[in-house]
Design a protein around this motif. Structure first.
Motif, short mmCIF file in Angstrom:
data_model
loop_
_atom_site.label_atom_id
_atom_site.label_comp_id
_atom_site.label_asym_id
_atom_site.label_seq_id
_atom_site.Cartn_x
_atom_site.Cartn_y
_atom_site.Cartn_z
N ALA A 1 64.48 -42.78 90.93
CA ALA A 1 65.89 -42.68 91.10
C ALA A 1 66.40 -42.80 89.73
O ALA A 1 67.42 -41.87 89.44
CB ALA A 1 66.60 -43.97 91.88
N LEU A 2 65.97 -43.62 88.67
CA LEU A 2 66.37 -43.72 87.39
C LEU A 2 66.34 -42.20 86.66
O LEU A 2 67.06 -41.85 86.09
CB LEU A 2 66.01 -44.82 86.79
CG LEU A 2 66.14 -46.23 87.32
CD1 LEU A 2 65.73 -47.25 86.06
CD2 LEU A 2 67.67 -46.54 87.52
N ALA B 1 68.83 -39.67 85.15
CA ALA B 1 68.74 -39.13 83.65
C ALA B 1 68.75 -37.72 83.53
O ALA B 1 69.39 -37.16 82.76
CB ALA B 1 67.33 -39.67 83.21
N ARG B 2 68.51 -36.99 84.67
CA ARG B 2 68.28 -35.59 84.71
C ARG B 2 69.88 -35.05 84.67
O ARG B 2 70.46 -34.15 84.36
CB ARG B 2 67.40 -35.17 85.69
CG ARG B 2 66.08 -35.45 85.38
CD ARG B 2 65.23 -34.70 86.64
NE ARG B 2 63.70 -34.99 86.47
CZ ARG B 2 62.79 -34.63 87.36
NH1 ARG B 2 63.18 -34.03 88.25
NH2 ARG B 2 61.56 -34.91 87.11
N GLU B 3 70.39 -35.68 85.72
CA GLU B 3 71.89 -35.47 86.03
C GLU B 3 72.74 -35.72 84.87
O GLU B 3 73.75 -34.94 84.64
CB GLU B 3 72.41 -36.28 87.14
CG GLU B 3 71.67 -35.85 88.54
CD GLU B 3 72.05 -34.39 89.09
OE1 GLU B 3 73.09 -33.97 88.79
OE2 GLU B 3 71.28 -33.91 89.83
N VAL C 1 71.69 -37.57 93.69
CA VAL C 1 70.57 -38.34 93.30
C VAL C 1 69.87 -38.75 94.95
O VAL C 1 68.51 -38.57 95.05
CB VAL C 1 70.60 -39.83 92.57
CG1 VAL C 1 69.16 -40.40 92.59
CG2 VAL C 1 71.12 -39.24 91.21
N PHE C 2 70.71 -39.06 95.78
CA PHE C 2 70.26 -39.47 97.14
C PHE C 2 69.56 -38.23 97.76
O PHE C 2 68.49 -38.37 98.50
CB PHE C 2 71.40 -39.80 98.10
CG PHE C 2 70.84 -40.11 99.42
CD1 PHE C 2 70.54 -41.37 99.78
CD2 PHE C 2 70.94 -39.44 100.45
CE1 PHE C 2 70.10 -42.03 100.95
CE2 PHE C 2 70.47 -39.78 101.84
CZ PHE C 2 70.14 -41.05 101.90
N LEU D 1 71.82 -47.17 95.21
CA LEU D 1 72.27 -46.20 94.21
C LEU D 1 73.66 -46.34 93.60
O LEU D 1 73.86 -45.98 92.38
CB LEU D 1 71.95 -45.02 94.74
CG LEU D 1 70.73 -44.20 95.04
CD1 LEU D 1 70.57 -42.91 95.83
CD2 LEU D 1 69.76 -43.95 93.72
N ALA D 2 74.56 -46.64 94.53
CA ALA D 2 75.90 -46.90 94.03
C ALA D 2 76.15 -47.94 93.03
O ALA D 2 76.61 -47.94 92.14
CB ALA D 2 76.91 -47.17 95.38
N HIS D 3 75.38 -49.10 93.34
CA HIS D 3 75.19 -50.26 92.40
C HIS D 3 74.70 -49.91 91.01
O HIS D 3 75.35 -50.19 90.04
CB HIS D 3 74.47 -51.57 93.18
CG HIS D 3 75.11 -52.13 94.19
ND1 HIS D 3 76.43 -52.28 94.41
CD2 HIS D 3 74.63 -52.26 95.56
CE1 HIS D 3 76.93 -52.81 95.55
NE2 HIS D 3 75.71 -52.88 96.11
N ILE D 4 73.44 -49.10 91.18
CA ILE D 4 72.96 -48.58 89.79
C ILE D 4 73.81 -47.85 89.20
O ILE D 4 73.95 -48.08 87.88
CB ILE D 4 71.74 -47.86 90.35
CG1 ILE D 4 70.55 -48.68 90.78
CG2 ILE D 4 71.33 -46.98 88.95
CD1 ILE D 4 69.44 -47.83 91.26
#
Length: 364
Positions: free
Chosen positions: A327-328, A332-334, A258-259, A284-287
């Motif tokens: 980012a969300l 979701a795509r991944e 994602v990053f 991102l890690a927290h998400i």
């Protein structure tokens, strides 16, 4: 000391005045003035439990609020917390706080990975004042070490504290392990959600919203001892789909993917310096961690509350929260083959679009 220091905490106004005086000292990192204040309160007859819960705990809550609003730095928050911890020690050492053990034995500890130890310490001190023999084990106690301790002490109950929702899967393991050797578990802390909604699904024997309520509960009927080899994992049948396991195990890879893609989805990121890019990776890690926790509990509100809080934190620091929806979407795509994860992520996106505290300020 100022002659304005209240001699009694007989009402909310006096408690508020004392808390303001302590805040002035704590926020300045003035340990000596803070200690002198609580000693004077105790010398003048203030109930030690009131000093702990109506003054010190109130000030600690304000420390967190000031950090969230970006009015104090992380370093200042840590320094203020350290002073507050020392003040708790000062209360515990004062002659007014000396009590005789008249009840049983309680172990108080934080879940492994939980570094917010002050709420548990406040509970431990209140229980001592109420006549319990207390073993306070502090923050971040690995479950195997907790179990070894319980085997050697014959505790009547364990009080487990956690403020961070991402520690709930670990809390579940600790609860189950304690119960497997016949020790009931009382839980508390913000991690267990509004009104302690996650305590029962995780198998806790009891929940309390704060230290005073926990002490009152333990003073009543003894918590029933669980049957040996007690298990609670069957209460979370949704874990059978393996989404929690797969997301939690692939967290590092998800963050990297994602990053990398976020620069195209959020062009403003291209101008970020090294520190900003590090902070983005941490966010991102927290998400991903909160997504995994929401999957564990099958509760999207764990995630949406965190996302709304994150947006408010970013806005308070003059950082646009508009990087969060892309980012969300990328996550979701991944995770397109994980229906529960996608549902939770979409709920997070809707929350960002409708939260009045951030929606109007999410632009770059």
């Amino acid at each position: 000391m100022s002659t304005s220091t209240p001699s009694r905490l007989s009402d909310a106004e006096h408690a508020e005045r004392a808390a303001q005086l302590l805040w002035d000292a704590v926020s300045a990192g003035d340990e000596h003035t803070a200690g002198e204040l609580v000693h004077r309160l105790l010398d003048e007859g203030t109930d030690p439990e009131s000093v702990l819960l109506d003054v010190i705990a109130r000030v600690q809550a304000r420390v967190g609020e000031e950090w969230a609003a970006n009015r104090i730095s992380v370093a200042q928050e840590h320094a203020a917390t350290a002073v507050n911890e020392r003040v708790v020690v000062a209360v515990s050492m004062h002659p007014a706080a000396r009590t005789t053990v008249t009840r049983g034995r309680i172990t108080v500890a934080c879940v492994d990975g939980e570094w917010h130890g002050l709420p548990a310490r406040l509970l431990a001190e209140v229980l001592k004042l109420r006549g319990w023999r207390v073993d306070y084990l502090g923050a971040q106690i690995p479950t195997p070490h907790l179990i070894v301790h319980l085997h050697s002490t014959s505790a009547d109950a364990v009080a487990l504290s956690s403020s961070i929702p991402t520690r709930l899967p670990t809390a579940h393991a600790a609860i189950t392990a304690c119960q497997a050797i016949g020790v009931p578990v009382l839980v508390g802390g913000a991690a267990f959600g509004p009104d302690g909604r996650y305590a029962k699904p995780l198998g806790a024997d009891a929940w309390a919203p704060d230290a005073r309520a926990a002490a009152d509960l333990l003073a009543g009927e003894p918590l029933p001892r669980p049957e040996p080899d007690h298990q609670q994992y069957d209460d979370l049948p949704h874990l059978a789909d393996q989404e929690y396991t797969l997301v939690s195990r692939s967290g590092g890879a998800l963050v990297r993917q994602v990053f990398t893609a976020l620069e195209d989805a959020f062009p403003a990121m291209r101008s970020y310096d090294h520190v900003q890019r590090e902070r983005t990776a941490e966010d991102l890690a927290h998400i991903v961690e909160f997504l995994a926790t929401a999957l564990y509990l099958d509760d999207e509100e764990v995630f949406t509350r965190f996302i709304a809080w994150t947006a408010r934190i970013l806005v308070a620091r003059c950082v646009p929260a508009s990087s969060l929806p892309p980012a969300l979407d990328l996550l979701a795509r991944e995770l397109k083959d994980f229906p529960r994860a996608v549902r939770i992520l979409r709920a997070g996106t809707r929350t960002l679009a409708t939260d009045p505290s951030t929606a109007a300020r999410n632009t770059v």
